[in-house]
Enzyme design. Structure first.
Site, PDB file in Angstrom:
ATOM      1  N   ASP A 144      -8.881  -2.097  -9.696  1.00  0.00           N
ATOM      2  CA  ASP A 144      -9.184  -2.259  -8.273  1.00  0.00           C
ATOM      3  C   ASP A 144     -10.672  -2.546  -8.157  1.00  0.00           C
ATOM      4  O   ASP A 144     -11.463  -2.103  -8.993  1.00  0.00           O
ATOM      5  CB  ASP A 144      -8.724  -1.087  -7.395  1.00  0.00           C
ATOM      6  CG  ASP A 144      -9.116   0.291  -7.893  1.00  0.00           C
ATOM      7  OD1 ASP A 144     -10.097   0.411  -8.650  1.00  0.00           O
ATOM      8  OD2 ASP A 144      -8.441   1.263  -7.516  1.00  0.00           O
TER       9      ASP A 144
ATOM     10  N   HIS B 288     -11.788   0.524 -12.570  1.00  0.00           N
ATOM     11  CA  HIS B 288     -12.006   0.815 -11.141  1.00  0.00           C
ATOM     12  C   HIS B 288     -13.446   0.408 -10.836  1.00  0.00           C
ATOM     13  O   HIS B 288     -14.381   1.150 -11.129  1.00  0.00           O
ATOM     14  CB  HIS B 288     -11.814   2.308 -10.862  1.00  0.00           C
ATOM     15  CG  HIS B 288     -10.426   2.795 -11.109  1.00  0.00           C
ATOM     16  ND1 HIS B 288      -9.360   2.414 -10.324  1.00  0.00           N
ATOM     17  CD2 HIS B 288      -9.916   3.627 -12.053  1.00  0.00           C
ATOM     18  CE1 HIS B 288      -8.257   3.004 -10.767  1.00  0.00           C
ATOM     19  NE2 HIS B 288      -8.564   3.733 -11.822  1.00  0.00           N
TER      20      HIS B 288
HETATM   21  C1  XIL Z   1      -4.847   8.733  -8.962  1.00  0.00           C
HETATM   22  C2  XIL Z   1      -3.747   8.397  -7.987  1.00  0.00           C
HETATM   23  O1  XIL Z   1      -3.891   7.057  -7.585  1.00  0.00           O
HETATM   24  C3  XIL Z   1      -3.833   9.312  -6.783  1.00  0.00           C
HETATM   25  O2  XIL Z   1      -2.690   9.126  -5.935  1.00  0.00           O
HETATM   26  C4  XIL Z   1      -3.897  10.772  -7.222  1.00  0.00           C
HETATM   27  O3  XIL Z   1      -4.111  11.581  -6.085  1.00  0.00           O
HETATM   28  C5  XIL Z   1      -5.007  10.981  -8.225  1.00  0.00           C
HETATM   29  O4  XIL Z   1      -4.833  10.103  -9.314  1.00  0.00           O
HETATM   30  N1  XIL Z   1      -7.464   7.468 -13.158  1.00  0.00           N
HETATM   31  C6  XIL Z   1      -6.136   7.607 -13.509  1.00  0.00           C
HETATM   32  C7  XIL Z   1      -5.094   7.659 -12.459  1.00  0.00           C
HETATM   33  O5  XIL Z   1      -5.816   7.582 -14.704  1.00  0.00           O
HETATM   34  O6  XIL Z   1      -4.021   8.494 -12.807  1.00  0.00           O
HETATM   35  C8  XIL Z   1      -5.669   8.100 -11.128  1.00  0.00           C
HETATM   36  O7  XIL Z   1      -4.646   7.979 -10.145  1.00  0.00           O
HETATM   37  C9  XIL Z   1      -6.883   7.267 -10.779  1.00  0.00           C
HETATM   38  C10 XIL Z   1      -7.961   7.438 -11.816  1.00  0.00           C
END
Ligand code: XIL
Length: 350
Positions: free
Chosen positions: A277, A246
């Protein structure tokens, strides 16, 4: 004499032959050009498949009834990760009462099309159901192992790779484990989860997954690296490491990302980009997507890339417009760069 400068019959024939050869070569090149152009695939999944990789998206079950969403999903992707539907609060809302219907919708959508499924996630400090949040000690350890066993057994044979443990390390410079109720059950909780998952689904690739582990110089990256090295040396059944990736201003892409991927791979595990992302827009964002994808393609053990949603407005961080499609479904510059990077890979399976 003018007659001496005129080509003889022989010379004329050679000229004709040469121009004939040139014409044939030209014709060949021209006829090959469309084939060369066709060799570039036109969707992300097909382009990734040229080098034996997948290209996936995080999918929300409730969006599978949105045809604008599924049109893009079905055209472009060949792997899915349930965004929330396989988390502990979703699959075991009351202790020992398992619900798989929303996760099953996503799994069936994928497997009926021959796509891969990344399971996410069996053991995590976050999105725990209420009954688990208050638990500690042996009770929690046993409940966690039971959860891992039951969920991995239910999906046995359908999951390409499981995020067995998610986000178990602290951010910052400590290199320490995150202080969670799972960590307080004993430092061996991670390997215990991997052994339980291995017993339940021996054919799934078993991954450790985390964020802020992309930059090779960061303490958290090194801490996870040391854990994986230790696991490999002691025979703990770990097959892969997931890099959430991320990227934003606080956690920017760094060109040492390729070193991170290849260093982990050198430990004898596969690596996967699991939740990509990249906040931003335009050419800058496009170039970062291109770099990330190229880094995966440069590492033989990088199995594939998953972006964390389809369109910008599907993103958990939608204000950062971090994905490949606009909300109206249009392809962004980031999409084109990603596709180009995938198409530039070797066409040999790795
Ligand atoms: C996020 C989801 O995208 C959201 O919809 C939810 O509210 C929170 O979790 N790390 C992870 C994912 O491993 O499971 C997370 O996903 C984003 C960060």
């Amino acid at each position: 004499m003018a007659s001496r400068t005129r080509p003889t019959g022989h010379t004329r024939l050679r000229t004709l032959t040469l121009s004939g050869t040139a014409a044939i070569i030209l014709a060949l090149v021209v006829s090959l050009l469309p084939n060369l152009a066709q060799a570039a695939e036109t969707t992300l999944g097909a382009a990734a498949a040229q080098s034996g990789r997948y290209f996936g998206a995080a999918v929300a079950a409730n969006k599978l009834s949105d045809s604008a969403y599924t049109t893009i999903l079905n055209r472009e992707f060949n792997s899915v990760t349930p965004e929330n539907e396989m988390k502990i609060d979703a699959t075991e809302p009351q202790q020992n009462n398992f619900t798989f219907s929303n996760a099953d919708r996503i799994v069936n959508h994928a497997t009926s099309r021959g796509w891969k499924v990344r399971g996410h996630t069996l053991a995590w400090h976050s999105q725990q159901p209420g009954w688990m949040q208050g638990m500690e000690g042996t009770t929690l350890r046993n409940a966690m192992l039971n959860h891992v066993t039951r969920v991995a057994t239910y999906y046995r044979g359908k999951i390409y790779s499981w995020d067995v443990v998610n986000e178990a390390f602290e951010d910052g410079n400590s290199g320490a484990r995150r202080n969670s109720n799972l960590q307080r059950t004993g430092n061996d909780w991670i390997e215990a989860a991997f052994r339980a998952a291995d017993a339940a689904d021996p054919n799934a690739k078993l991954c450790y997954n985390d964020y802020n582990t992309d930059n090779w110089t960061w303490a958290k990256t090194q801490a996870v690296y040391n854990m994986v090295r230790d696991f490999k040396s002691r025979g703990v059944p770990i097959d892969c490491v997931g890099f959430q990736s991320h990227f934003n201003a606080n956690s920017p892409y760094n060109s040492n990302y390729r070193t991170t991927l290849s260093s982990f791979a050198a430990l004898g595990v596969d690596v996967q980009i699991t939740e990509l992302d990249i906040e931003g827009s335009g050419t800058t964002q496009a170039n970062t997507f291109r770099s990330v994808v190229s880094d995966c393609l440069a590492v033989a053990r990088c199995n594939g890339v998953t972006v964390w949603g389809v369109r910008d407005c599907d993103s958990w961080r939608s204000s950062g417009t971090p994905l490949l499609f606009e909300c109206n479904g249009n392809k962004k510059a980031a999409y084109t760069a990603t596709l180009e990077a995938l198409n530039s890979a070797s066409r040999v399976a790795v």
